[in-house]
Design an enzyme around this catalytic site. Structure first.
Site: not given
Ligand code: 5GP
Ligand code: ZN
Length: 114
Positions: A30-31, A87, A96, A100, A102
């Site tokens: 995760d970024i 999520n 996103v 995915h 986590h």
């Molecule tokens: P969500 O909030 O949709 O459950 O999780 C999306 C996750 O994707 C977040 O933890 C966020 O930090 C990660 N994320 C968003 N953009 C990028 C990216 O460009 N690269 C990577 N590696 N992670 C990302």
């Protein structure tokens, strides 16, 4: 999906620190990590939300979950414990819209989550 961030990661159009890959799955860091380990396990095929899963995805979801356990074992915190999170939709913090899982590990976690 042309506008999907994680489809672009799968297609190598956006760089990521990839941990594991096979025909079905990609695991990458995760970024914005929220724990010493914070990786995302995604199917290569686009599925927008957990609400969009159907019975044809059952094996895939099991494979994703077992892959998370494998990474936890490899990183040495499987016995200590770790957090897995899907999520679903904006109200739960999904940002996103390509499913995915986590995997967060390497620290303790409180319950209930925020
Ligand atoms: P969500 O909030 O949709 O459950 O999780 C999306 C996750 O994707 C977040 O933890 C966020 O930090 C990660 N994320 C968003 N953009 C990028 C990216 O460009 N690269 C990577 N590696 N992670 C990302
Ligand atoms: Zn996608």
């Amino acid at each position: 999906m042309a506008d999907c961030l994680f489809c672009k990661v799968v297609a190598r159009e956006i760089p990521a620190r990839i941990v594991y890959e096979d025909e079905e799955l990609l695991v990458f860091e995760d970024i914005r990590p929220q724990a010493p380990t914070h990786v995302l396990i995604i199917p290569k095929a686009h599925v927008a939300t957990v609400n969009d899963l159907d019975p044809s995805h059952d094996s895939l979801v099991g494979t994703i979950t077992r892959r998370a356990a494998s990474v936890a074992r490899e990183r040495g915190f499987a016995e200590q414990g770790y957090r897995l999170v899907w999520n679903c939709n904006a109200g739960a913090g999904q940002t996103v819209f390509h499913i995915h899982l986590h995997l967060l590990g390497g620290r303790t976690f409180s319950w209930p989550p925020g």
